[in-house]
Motif scaffolding. Structure first.
Motif, PDB file in Angstrom:
ATOM      1  N   VAL A  37      42.000  13.725  51.187  1.00  0.00           N
ATOM      2  CA  VAL A  37      41.567  13.462  49.822  1.00  0.00           C
ATOM      3  C   VAL A  37      42.432  12.396  49.160  1.00  0.00           C
ATOM      4  O   VAL A  37      41.915  11.484  48.499  1.00  0.00           O
ATOM      5  CB  VAL A  37      41.604  14.773  49.001  1.00  0.00           C
ATOM      6  N   ARG A  90      43.736  19.179  53.913  1.00  0.00           N
ATOM      7  CA  ARG A  90      42.674  18.557  53.112  1.00  0.00           C
ATOM      8  C   ARG A  90      43.230  17.472  52.195  1.00  0.00           C
ATOM      9  O   ARG A  90      42.641  16.396  52.069  1.00  0.00           O
ATOM     10  CB  ARG A  90      41.959  19.640  52.302  1.00  0.00           C
ATOM     11  N   TRP A  91      44.364  17.735  51.549  1.00  0.00           N
ATOM     12  CA  TRP A  91      44.932  16.763  50.617  1.00  0.00           C
ATOM     13  C   TRP A  91      45.314  15.479  51.334  1.00  0.00           C
ATOM     14  O   TRP A  91      45.248  14.392  50.743  1.00  0.00           O
ATOM     15  CB  TRP A  91      46.133  17.369  49.903  1.00  0.00           C
ATOM     16  N   CYS A 147      35.416  15.838  40.893  1.00  0.00           N
ATOM     17  CA  CYS A 147      35.738  16.374  42.206  1.00  0.00           C
ATOM     18  C   CYS A 147      35.538  17.887  42.218  1.00  0.00           C
ATOM     19  O   CYS A 147      35.682  18.561  41.189  1.00  0.00           O
ATOM     20  CB  CYS A 147      37.167  16.019  42.612  1.00  0.00           C
ATOM     21  N   ALA A 181      44.889  23.539  52.484  1.00  0.00           N
ATOM     22  CA  ALA A 181      44.865  22.557  51.402  1.00  0.00           C
ATOM     23  C   ALA A 181      45.758  21.365  51.722  1.00  0.00           C
ATOM     24  O   ALA A 181      45.464  20.230  51.320  1.00  0.00           O
ATOM     25  CB  ALA A 181      45.292  23.206  50.096  1.00  0.00           C
ATOM     26  N   VAL A 224      35.133  16.439  54.069  1.00  0.00           N
ATOM     27  CA  VAL A 224      35.257  15.757  52.780  1.00  0.00           C
ATOM     28  C   VAL A 224      34.145  14.713  52.698  1.00  0.00           C
ATOM     29  O   VAL A 224      33.860  14.019  53.679  1.00  0.00           O
ATOM     30  CB  VAL A 224      36.633  15.078  52.637  1.00  0.00           C
ATOM     31  N   SER A 241      34.753  18.661  48.886  1.00  0.00           N
ATOM     32  CA  SER A 241      35.122  19.168  50.205  1.00  0.00           C
ATOM     33  C   SER A 241      34.468  20.514  50.412  1.00  0.00           C
ATOM     34  O   SER A 241      34.131  21.216  49.453  1.00  0.00           O
ATOM     35  CB  SER A 241      36.646  19.293  50.343  1.00  0.00           C
ATOM     36  N   PHE A 301      36.531  20.822  45.093  1.00  0.00           N
ATOM     37  CA  PHE A 301      37.073  21.131  46.409  1.00  0.00           C
ATOM     38  C   PHE A 301      36.807  22.591  46.757  1.00  0.00           C
ATOM     39  O   PHE A 301      37.237  23.496  46.050  1.00  0.00           O
ATOM     40  CB  PHE A 301      38.572  20.831  46.433  1.00  0.00           C
ATOM     41  N   GLU A 302      36.079  22.799  47.858  1.00  0.00           N
ATOM     42  CA  GLU A 302      35.721  24.141  48.323  1.00  0.00           C
ATOM     43  C   GLU A 302      34.932  24.895  47.250  1.00  0.00           C
ATOM     44  O   GLU A 302      35.207  26.049  46.932  1.00  0.00           O
ATOM     45  CB  GLU A 302      36.973  24.928  48.728  1.00  0.00           C
ATOM     46  N   GLU A 317      37.807  18.112  37.436  1.00  0.00           N
ATOM     47  CA  GLU A 317      37.793  18.935  38.641  1.00  0.00           C
ATOM     48  C   GLU A 317      37.008  20.204  38.363  1.00  0.00           C
ATOM     49  O   GLU A 317      37.386  21.009  37.507  1.00  0.00           O
ATOM     50  CB  GLU A 317      39.207  19.294  39.098  1.00  0.00           C
TER      51      GLU A 317
END
Length: 249
Positions: free
Chosen positions: A17, A13-14, A96, A10, A241, A127, A98-99, A34
């Motif tokens: 992002v 990834r962040w 958003c 993460a 992403v 992502s 994410f995963e 989210e």
């Protein structure tokens, strides 16, 4: 303000992002949704700047997210249940996930549902694990239906009506090491594959989560050089992403 710790993946990834958000959503106070907020590690970071709503099917994770929001002194809306229970009358400037999309069998329908909640000109940001050829034991163990090539994910977003679609790979080189370790762990836990996909998906958000500020600080320091290195390799990595804007900007 205390920020919840991020896993090594993460953190990588962040780094991507946050840069997309700085470019595409630079003004504070946007309405943010989210999907699959998990335990709120990213949600707290988003809620610190924006009007945040998070939704997740896993009740245990939502309770952790609520506690983290309270500890950070943030107001946020957190919903335990399906996306249909989220009030979207005003629409969102950012949706958003994410995963998340790799856990959904009908990914086209899911993305269409997310896009439908955007205001005109709003941003969808997702992502997912990259490259179908890298589908491994951990993907199976946590209920992934697929992994994506950049072009395929971009096509999924474009097909839902989004414009200005972009993609960015991340995780070069640390992501390859982390992925190998995760697959090795999953090979040793054959029992998790006997659970149905919904149970494996719910469990996935709780795996490998650091539980203390000290752990978070160690991860942040340890991944820092790799976060810098991956910026030089936007076309390589194990994570992906993608983003696009709704018509009307």
């Amino acid at each position: 303000m205390p920020l919840p710790p991020l896993t090594p993946y993460a953190r990588l990834r962040w780094d991507v992002v946050s840069r997309v958000l700085d470019a595409e959503l630079p003004v504070a106070g946007a309405r943010v949704l989210e999907v699959g907020c998990g335990q709120g590690a990213v949600g707290v970071r988003l809620a610190a700047r924006h009007d945040y709503t998070g939704v997740d099917l896993d009740g245990a994770s939502v309770e952790v997210a609520r506690r983290r929001m309270t500890e950070a002194g943030l107001g946020a809306t957190l919903v335990h249940g399906p996306l249909a229970e989220v009030d979207d009358a005003e629409g969102f400037d950012l949706v958003c996930a994410f995963e998340v999309v790799e856990h959904i069998e009908d990914d086209r329908a899911a993305v269409a549902e997310w896009v439908a909640r955007l205001r005109p000109g709003g941003l969808l940001l997702v992502s997912t694990p990259a490259w179908p050829s890298r589908y491994g034991a951990m993907d199976e163990a946590v209920g992934h239906f697929r992994r994506y090539e950049p072009r395929a994910l971009a096509g999924l977003l474009s097909g839902a009506g989004l414009q200005e679609v972009g993609t960015r790979l991340y995780g070069m080189p640390l992501g390859y090491v982390l992925e190998a370790v995760r697959n090795r762990i999953a090979h040793g836990r054959l029992d998790v594959r006997e659970q149905d996909v919904a149970d494996r998906t719910a469990r996935s958000g709780r795996l490998f989560q650091p539980s203390s500020a000290v752990q978070g600080a160690v991860i942040a320091a340890g991944t820092w050089p790799f976060r810098v290195v991956q910026r030089a390799f936007p076309g390589a990595g194990t994570g992906l992403v993608a983003w696009g804007t709704a018509p009307g900007r």
